[in-house]
Design a protein around this motif. Structure first.
Motif, PDB file in Angstrom:
ATOM      1  N   ASP A   1       0.832  -1.216   0.000  1.00 20.46           N
ATOM      2  CA  ASP A   1       0.000   0.000   0.000  1.00 20.46           C
ATOM      3  C   ASP A   1       0.864   1.262   0.000  1.00 20.46           C
ATOM      4  OD1 ASP A   1      -2.288  -1.564   0.067  1.00 20.46           O
ATOM      5  OD2 ASP A   1      -2.319  -1.618   2.261  1.00 20.46           O
ATOM      6  N   GLU A   2       1.908   1.238  -0.833  1.00 17.53           N
ATOM      7  CA  GLU A   2       2.786   2.397  -1.023  1.00 17.53           C
ATOM      8  C   GLU A   2       3.594   2.768   0.212  1.00 17.53           C
ATOM      9  OE1 GLU A   2       3.155   3.529  -4.051  1.00 17.53           O
ATOM     10  OE2 GLU A   2       1.651   2.087  -4.703  1.00 17.53           O
ATOM     11  N   ASP A   3       3.717   1.887   1.186  1.00 20.56           N
ATOM     12  CA  ASP A   3       4.511   2.196   2.367  1.00 20.56           C
ATOM     13  C   ASP A   3       5.057   0.909   2.968  1.00 20.56           C
ATOM     14  OD1 ASP A   3       5.740   3.775   4.230  1.00 20.56           O
ATOM     15  OD2 ASP A   3       3.910   4.793   4.884  1.00 20.56           O
ATOM     16  N   TYR A   4       6.092   1.048   3.811  1.00 25.78           N
ATOM     17  CA  TYR A   4       6.689  -0.109   4.460  1.00 25.78           C
ATOM     18  C   TYR A   4       6.089  -0.361   5.839  1.00 25.78           C
ATOM     19  CZ  TYR A   4      10.309  -0.065   0.848  1.00 25.78           C
ATOM     20  OH  TYR A   4      10.979  -0.110  -0.347  1.00 25.78           O
ATOM     21  N   LEU A   5       5.768   0.705   6.573  1.00 21.57           N
ATOM     22  CA  LEU A   5       5.188   0.587   7.900  1.00 21.57           C
ATOM     23  C   LEU A   5       3.715   0.987   7.854  1.00 21.57           C
ATOM     24  CD1 LEU A   5       7.961   2.152  10.194  1.00 21.57           C
ATOM     25  CD2 LEU A   5       7.646  -0.244   9.555  1.00 21.57           C
ATOM     26  N   LYS A   6       2.867   0.178   8.461  1.00 21.53           N
ATOM     27  CA  LYS A   6       1.450   0.488   8.571  1.00 21.53           C
ATOM     28  C   LYS A   6       1.122   0.634  10.049  1.00 21.53           C
ATOM     29  CE  LYS A   6      -3.188  -1.146   7.440  1.00 21.53           C
ATOM     30  NZ  LYS A   6      -4.006  -2.244   6.844  1.00 21.53           N
ATOM     31  N   CYS A   7       0.671   1.827  10.448  1.00 19.58           N
ATOM     32  CA  CYS A   7       0.425   2.113  11.858  1.00 19.58           C
ATOM     33  C   CYS A   7      -1.054   2.390  12.098  1.00 19.58           C
ATOM     34  CB  CYS A   7       1.260   3.306  12.321  1.00 19.58           C
ATOM     35  SG  CYS A   7       3.052   3.067  12.147  1.00 19.58           S
TER      36      CYS A   7
ATOM     37  N   CYS B   1       2.449  -0.625  14.924  1.00 21.65           N
ATOM     38  CA  CYS B   1       3.001  -0.511  13.575  1.00 21.65           C
ATOM     39  C   CYS B   1       3.453  -1.899  13.126  1.00 21.65           C
ATOM     40  CB  CYS B   1       4.182   0.458  13.529  1.00 21.65           C
ATOM     41  SG  CYS B   1       3.747   2.182  13.896  1.00 21.65           S
ATOM     42  N   SER B   2       3.032  -2.286  11.919  1.00 22.02           N
ATOM     43  CA  SER B   2       3.375  -3.608  11.399  1.00 22.02           C
ATOM     44  C   SER B   2       4.051  -3.477  10.045  1.00 22.02           C
ATOM     45  CB  SER B   2       2.115  -4.476  11.288  1.00 22.02           C
ATOM     46  OG  SER B   2       1.177  -3.876  10.405  1.00 22.02           O
ATOM     47  N   TRP B   3       4.650  -4.559   9.595  1.00 21.00           N
ATOM     48  CA  TRP B   3       5.364  -4.579   8.319  1.00 21.00           C
ATOM     49  C   TRP B   3       5.364  -6.003   7.771  1.00 21.00           C
ATOM     50  CZ3 TRP B   3       7.564  -3.405  13.041  1.00 21.00           C
ATOM     51  CH2 TRP B   3       8.371  -4.399  13.607  1.00 21.00           C
ATOM     52  N   THR B   4       5.869  -6.140   6.538  1.00 23.90           N
ATOM     53  CA  THR B   4       5.942  -7.452   5.887  1.00 23.90           C
ATOM     54  C   THR B   4       7.390  -7.774   5.565  1.00 23.90           C
ATOM     55  OG1 THR B   4       3.748  -7.140   4.896  1.00 23.90           O
ATOM     56  CG2 THR B   4       5.167  -8.823   3.925  1.00 23.90           C
ATOM     57  N   TRP B   5       7.870  -8.886   6.097  1.00 22.36           N
ATOM     58  CA  TRP B   5       9.233  -9.327   5.807  1.00 22.36           C
ATOM     59  C   TRP B   5       9.331  -9.816   4.364  1.00 22.36           C
ATOM     60  CZ3 TRP B   5      12.596  -7.900   9.298  1.00 22.36           C
ATOM     61  CH2 TRP B   5      12.273  -7.896  10.659  1.00 22.36           C
TER      62      TRP B   5
ATOM     63  N   CYS C   1       7.886   0.469  24.075  1.00 21.43           N
ATOM     64  CA  CYS C   1       7.525  -0.331  22.908  1.00 21.43           C
ATOM     65  C   CYS C   1       7.936  -1.780  23.109  1.00 21.43           C
ATOM     66  CB  CYS C   1       8.204   0.208  21.643  1.00 21.43           C
ATOM     67  SG  CYS C   1       7.771   1.911  21.209  1.00 21.43           S
ATOM     68  N   THR C   2       7.119  -2.681  22.629  1.00 19.71           N
ATOM     69  CA  THR C   2       7.451  -4.094  22.614  1.00 19.71           C
ATOM     70  C   THR C   2       7.406  -4.598  21.173  1.00 19.71           C
ATOM     71  OG1 THR C   2       5.131  -4.686  23.029  1.00 19.71           O
ATOM     72  CG2 THR C   2       6.599  -4.520  24.942  1.00 19.71           C
ATOM     73  N   VAL C   3       8.259  -5.559  20.872  1.00 18.51           N
ATOM     74  CA  VAL C   3       8.382  -6.093  19.515  1.00 18.51           C
ATOM     75  C   VAL C   3       7.845  -7.510  19.480  1.00 18.51           C
ATOM     76  CG1 VAL C   3       9.976  -6.645  17.641  1.00 18.51           C
ATOM     77  CG2 VAL C   3      10.410  -4.663  19.106  1.00 18.51           C
ATOM     78  N   ASN C   4       7.054  -7.811  18.451  1.00 21.48           N
ATOM     79  CA  ASN C   4       6.519  -9.159  18.266  1.00 21.48           C
ATOM     80  C   ASN C   4       6.600  -9.517  16.790  1.00 21.48           C
ATOM     81  OD1 ASN C   4       5.235 -11.610  18.444  1.00 21.48           O
ATOM     82  ND2 ASN C   4       3.191 -10.754  18.746  1.00 21.48           N
ATOM     83  N   ASP C   5       7.691 -10.132  16.390  1.00 19.60           N
ATOM     84  CA  ASP C   5       7.933 -10.580  15.022  1.00 19.60           C
ATOM     85  C   ASP C   5       7.824  -9.426  14.023  1.00 19.60           C
ATOM     86  OD1 ASP C   5       8.514 -12.249  12.896  1.00 19.60           O
ATOM     87  OD2 ASP C   5       6.451 -12.888  12.648  1.00 19.60           O
ATOM     88  N   ASN C   6       6.633  -9.212  13.444  1.00 16.51           N
ATOM     89  CA  ASN C   6       6.482  -8.174  12.421  1.00 16.51           C
ATOM     90  C   ASN C   6       5.634  -7.008  12.890  1.00 16.51           C
ATOM     91  OD1 ASN C   6       4.040  -9.593  12.493  1.00 16.51           O
ATOM     92  ND2 ASN C   6       3.602  -9.119  10.346  1.00 16.51           N
ATOM     93  N   LYS C   7       5.648  -6.742  14.187  1.00 17.72           N
ATOM     94  CA  LYS C   7       4.836  -5.648  14.717  1.00 17.72           C
ATOM     95  C   LYS C   7       5.451  -5.095  15.991  1.00 17.72           C
ATOM     96  CE  LYS C   7       0.956  -6.457  16.940  1.00 17.72           C
ATOM     97  NZ  LYS C   7      -0.461  -6.841  17.229  1.00 17.72           N
TER      98      LYS C   7
END
Length: 356
Positions: A137-143, A154-158, A200-206
């Protein structure tokens, strides 16, 4: 001066000129990184532009360590990713070529004891094609944010063919250049400054973050800036960031729909939405379906929706309606609609009293 001596002198000048040219060419084609900085303790980032270069690492740097190593520098040996290297001594020259050169560098005493370590990460020029995350969707991070309480995700796709992980997270209010971020043993990141205190906490792709100093009832005057550094298995580091107000990314959860009688339905605000609702009103869209469409993937998108701005959460449906769909968005912000809630209408059987 004789003709032979002039000839020798001219030859020497030509040699010196040629030598100077060669040195200049070597210096241009074999440069240090454009920039280097410390991401975290013992993690060095080298910004490269693809040309040949080198970076010097030191095993021991403090005066006390240098005194001890003065007589032992030739006994120090180095390993890269666990493999012993030929270079010896207190310094090590990391050879850089394109995106190569990153790794875990360790220095050891003669008996094999670990003296120090440095993880070298390579960061390519921003103009290079990104390799670790995939643009959607024209971006790397979706928040998104469920409400105005200061929490967002905020999530992303590897990339499918590359293994990556999060190396560093930074969240702050813009403009704030004095933010200090750290991570504890549980993996929780904390970024503190004069204008915000983020965890902030990290969980795989988010990542899930909370601005602990945010007041939901005050006007949001400063944007949030989120930066995520991701790392590939080949020690390649890439930086992704996104700026936003919470009102830009707020997306309510699904509304709950109930059937009052055969012609009236009612719905309620999502439980996660900010309150009081009079201060955080929602706008709703209602779609009436002529059939239940149980097997449709997205039945709510196939019908025209009516927008409702009223605070009344009851609605009289058409006689032929078999199902209804409702979604919501912030009434005051140009933000996202929630996902559709879908409810199939059923005839309500009236209860008859036993007169016997």
């Amino acid at each position: 001066m004789t003709e032979s001596s002039l000839s020798v002198e001219g030859t020497d000048k030509m040699k010196w000129f040629a030598f100077s040219i060669i040195c200049a060419v070597l210096q241009i084609s074999y440069q240090n990184p454009r920039k280097h900085w410390t991401l975290l303790p013992n993690i060095l980032v080298l910004e490269v532009d693809g040309t040949l270069g080198e970076q010097n690492l030191l095993c021991m740097e403090s005066p006390q360590e240098l005194i001890v190593s003065a007589n032992q520098s030739q006994e120090i040996f180095w390993k890269k990713n666990g493999i012993e290297q030929a270079q010896r001594g207190n310094s090590y020259r990391v050879q850089l070529e394109e995106s190569l050169g990153g790794g875990n560098y360790t220095c050891h005493s003669e008996d094999g004891s670990l003296l120090n370590h440095t993880v070298v990460l390579i960061k390519e020029d921003e103009s290079k094609r990104r390799k670790i995350l995939v643009k959607t969707d024209e971006d790397y991070l979706k928040c998104t944010a469920q409400n105005y309480n200061g929490e967002f995700h905020c999530s992303w796709t590897w990339h499918g063919s590359r293994s990556g992980r999060v190396a560093f997270v930074n969240a702050h209010r813009v403009p704030d250049c004095n933010t200090k971020c750290s991570v504890d043993t549980s993996g929780e990141w904390t970024c503190s400054s004069g204008h915000g205190n983020f965890s902030c906490t990290v969980n795989d792709n988010k990542i899930s973050c909370l601005d602990k100093q945010h007041c939901p009832y005050a006007e949001e005057s400063k944007q949030i800036c989120v930066t995520v550094f991701v790392l590939s298995q080949h020690f390649l580091l890439e930086e992704y960031f996104k700026r936003f107000y919470l009102s830009d990314i707020v997306k309510p959860d699904k509304v709950e729909i109930a059937q009052v009688n055969t012609t009236v339905i009612q719905w309620s605000y999502p439980r996660s939405w900010s309150s009081p609702y009079s201060y955080f009103p929602l706008t709703f869209q209602i779609a009436q379906l002529k059939d239940g469409c149980e097997r449709c993937d997205s039945p709510c998108n196939n019908y025209e929706a009516l927008t409702v701005h009223s605070t009344d959460t009851q609605f009289k449906v058409k006689h032929r309606a078999k199902a209804v769909c409702i979604r919501a968005k912030d009434a005051f912000a140009f933000s996202q609609w929630s996902e559709w809630s879908h409810k199939r209408l059923v005839p309500l059987v009236k209860k008859h009293h036993d007169l016997s």
